[in-house]
Design a protein around this motif. Sequence first.
Motif, mmCIF file in Angstrom:
data_model
loop_
_atom_site.group_PDB
_atom_site.id
_atom_site.type_symbol
_atom_site.label_atom_id
_atom_site.label_comp_id
_atom_site.label_asym_id
_atom_site.label_seq_id
_atom_site.Cartn_x
_atom_site.Cartn_y
_atom_site.Cartn_z
ATOM 1 N N THR A 16 -1.968 5.345 10.035
ATOM 2 C CA THR A 16 -2.247 4.747 8.732
ATOM 3 C C THR A 16 -2.868 5.840 7.864
ATOM 4 O O THR A 16 -3.322 6.871 8.379
ATOM 5 C CB THR A 16 -3.218 3.549 8.841
ATOM 6 O OG1 THR A 16 -4.461 3.976 9.417
ATOM 7 C CG2 THR A 16 -2.635 2.444 9.697
ATOM 8 N N GLU A 17 -2.832 5.643 6.573
ATOM 9 C CA GLU A 17 -3.508 6.600 5.677
ATOM 10 C C GLU A 17 -4.279 5.807 4.622
ATOM 11 O O GLU A 17 -3.986 5.854 3.443
ATOM 12 C CB GLU A 17 -2.515 7.609 5.070
ATOM 13 C CG GLU A 17 -1.284 6.986 4.490
ATOM 14 C CD GLU A 17 -0.229 7.984 4.000
ATOM 15 O OE1 GLU A 17 -0.164 9.132 4.480
ATOM 16 O OE2 GLU A 17 0.541 7.598 3.106
ATOM 17 N N LEU A 18 -5.267 5.079 5.126
ATOM 18 C CA LEU A 18 -6.083 4.270 4.232
ATOM 19 C C LEU A 18 -7.093 5.143 3.491
ATOM 20 O O LEU A 18 -7.572 6.134 4.015
ATOM 21 C CB LEU A 18 -6.851 3.223 5.039
ATOM 22 C CG LEU A 18 -6.029 2.149 5.730
ATOM 23 C CD1 LEU A 18 -6.904 1.354 6.686
ATOM 24 C CD2 LEU A 18 -5.394 1.219 4.698
ATOM 25 N N GLY A 19 -7.417 4.716 2.279
ATOM 26 C CA GLY A 19 -8.500 5.330 1.529
ATOM 27 C C GLY A 19 -9.564 4.289 1.253
ATOM 28 O O GLY A 19 -10.661 4.284 1.808
ATOM 29 N N ARG A 20 -9.167 3.319 0.407
ATOM 30 C CA ARG A 20 -10.097 2.289 -0.069
ATOM 31 C C ARG A 20 -10.874 1.606 1.066
ATOM 32 O O ARG A 20 -12.085 1.454 0.998
ATOM 33 C CB ARG A 20 -9.290 1.231 -0.836
ATOM 34 C CG ARG A 20 -10.110 0.246 -1.623
ATOM 35 C CD ARG A 20 -9.210 -0.843 -2.224
ATOM 36 N NE ARG A 20 -7.993 -0.301 -2.795
ATOM 37 C CZ ARG A 20 -7.873 0.126 -4.048
ATOM 38 N NH1 ARG A 20 -8.871 0.034 -4.880
ATOM 39 N NH2 ARG A 20 -6.728 0.628 -4.470
ATOM 40 N N VAL A 43 -7.241 11.508 1.032
ATOM 41 C CA VAL A 43 -8.234 12.364 0.370
ATOM 42 C C VAL A 43 -8.412 11.994 -1.093
ATOM 43 O O VAL A 43 -9.504 12.063 -1.635
ATOM 44 C CB VAL A 43 -7.839 13.855 0.510
ATOM 45 C CG1 VAL A 43 -8.775 14.760 -0.281
ATOM 46 C CG2 VAL A 43 -7.844 14.256 1.984
ATOM 47 N N LYS A 44 -7.330 11.548 -1.735
ATOM 48 C CA LYS A 44 -7.440 11.244 -3.165
ATOM 49 C C LYS A 44 -8.485 10.148 -3.427
ATOM 50 O O LYS A 44 -9.069 10.110 -4.493
ATOM 51 C CB LYS A 44 -6.075 10.847 -3.734
ATOM 52 C CG LYS A 44 -5.742 9.390 -3.573
ATOM 53 C CD LYS A 44 -4.510 8.966 -4.355
ATOM 54 C CE LYS A 44 -4.327 7.487 -4.094
ATOM 55 N NZ LYS A 44 -2.977 7.093 -3.778
ATOM 56 N N ALA A 45 -8.732 9.296 -2.450
ATOM 57 C CA ALA A 45 -9.683 8.196 -2.645
ATOM 58 C C ALA A 45 -11.113 8.698 -2.747
ATOM 59 O O ALA A 45 -11.937 8.112 -3.462
ATOM 60 C CB ALA A 45 -9.572 7.190 -1.497
HETATM 61 C C1 LIG Z 1 -3.230 6.093 -2.665
HETATM 62 C C2 LIG Z 1 -2.518 6.343 -1.410
HETATM 63 C C3 LIG Z 1 -3.084 5.984 -0.171
HETATM 64 C C4 LIG Z 1 -4.390 5.257 -0.048
HETATM 65 O O1 LIG Z 1 -4.349 4.019 -0.626
HETATM 66 P P1 LIG Z 1 -5.569 2.974 -0.472
HETATM 67 O O2 LIG Z 1 -5.179 1.858 -1.374
HETATM 68 O O3 LIG Z 1 -6.785 3.703 -0.933
HETATM 69 O O4 LIG Z 1 -5.656 2.588 0.949
HETATM 70 C C5 LIG Z 1 -2.386 6.312 0.970
HETATM 71 N N1 LIG Z 1 -1.196 6.953 0.915
HETATM 72 C C6 LIG Z 1 -0.626 7.321 -0.233
HETATM 73 C C7 LIG Z 1 0.677 8.034 -0.215
HETATM 74 C C8 LIG Z 1 -1.256 7.010 -1.450
HETATM 75 O O5 LIG Z 1 -0.669 7.350 -2.588
#
Ligand SMILES: *Cc1c(COP(=O)(O)O)cnc(C)c1O
Length: 418
Positions: free
Chosen positions: A270-274, A53-55
């Motif tokens: 997985t927990e991708l953002g970017r 979510v932070k992304a």
């Molecule tokens: C920032 C972060 C992500 C996402 O990272 P990306 O580089 O955007 O894929 C996932 N998990 C955690 C714990 C993070 O701090």
Amino acid sequence: MKKPILTLEKAREIIKTYPTPFYVYDEKAIRQNIREYRDAWSWNKGFKEYFAVKANPNPVLIKILQEEGCGTDCSSYTELMLSEALGFKNKDIFFSSNETPAAEFKYAKKLGARINLDDFTHIKFLEECAGLPEEICLRFNPGDNFKISTAIMDHPEDAKYGFTFQQLVDGFKILKSKGVKRFGIHSFLASNCLNENYYPSLAGLLFKVAVELKESHGVEVSFFNLSGGIGIPYRPEDKKADVYKISAGVKKAYEEILLPAGMKDIQICTELGRYITGPYGELVVTAIHEKNIYKNYIGVDACAVNLMRPAMYRAYHHVSVLGKETAPADRIYDVVGSLCENNDKFAIDRSLPKINIGDILVLHDAGAHGYAMGYNYNGKLKCAELLLKENGDVELIRRKETPQDYFATIDFLNVFKK
Ligand SMILES: *Cc1c(COP(=O)(O)O)cnc(C)c1O
């Protein structure tokens, strides 16, 4: 060549209603990408992507990802609130925080989120503030046993996150003795990594740890969270990571390490953002000044408050000038914002076509860690966010900030009220 989301004509039409600067996101491209990503993991029955979510904490975008089968990865109170408001609960939420306040653990536990602990001492902390859930994930930091180089986080031994191996062993044993039933391992060792070997090597490492936990310590891990880190091609010469290759590399490690140890039906998360939204969002700005001193500057109507990555990491964001996509890039400019900070430069010594005042510029690949990282330095306000929908319509998905928003936290002073 990078193709902007909007044509010049479409941008001009939008600007009549929503003046620059604004973010625009491409719904169709976001949906296509997440479908492909999930398809790449179809070999793993329980596979789940928890969007970081932070992304990009825009609820309309997260709703789209929810429709495409994603959960959320949260690390703060408000990210949990956002998830709850959108109807995520229980195993749809991964809570991967660090230095976590008690109120956040309590909230995560109340929502039934999968809790990922960042430190050995958090076992006791969580037990005391919220009680231990039936399932727990621990974040592993292998220290200098893992080498892969990227610009943002490349030396795990210098990173503040995670348990050491011995702490992981002790932690799981304690949790097991206290009645916790299911265990997971999480690790996040590289950011913005285009190297297709990152997830496979990380998975190989975590799988070996799990086999050792099982065989030497009687602890059975049932899921892994490979966290974030897959990169995106910010530069025109970069190549998009092939998620089918990445997933096949993880499958190979799974078959070589976990299956022979009798570990099957293991869930990969997985927990991708970017990777999920990064390429599909752009910051659209207008050139409002040209200045020629020792270098040639183009001043635009946005600043690092709207997109901080260049100022913060000297990150590269490709720039297009709408309507001049094929014009020769025969000028060299610094494209700058208006902060009283000399690092407020979106591009330095960039070859671009001749820019006129009033030209519309696009900063590419700003769909993750873009708007979200914004702040209010110099009293500058954050811009609007728009969604280009699949049918071609444009929808406002976050209005721009007003001075009243900026002054809202000092509302006891009546002078700023309207
Ligand atoms: C920032 C972060 C992500 C996402 O990272 P990306 O580089 O955007 O894929 C996932 N998990 C955690 C714990 C993070 O701090």
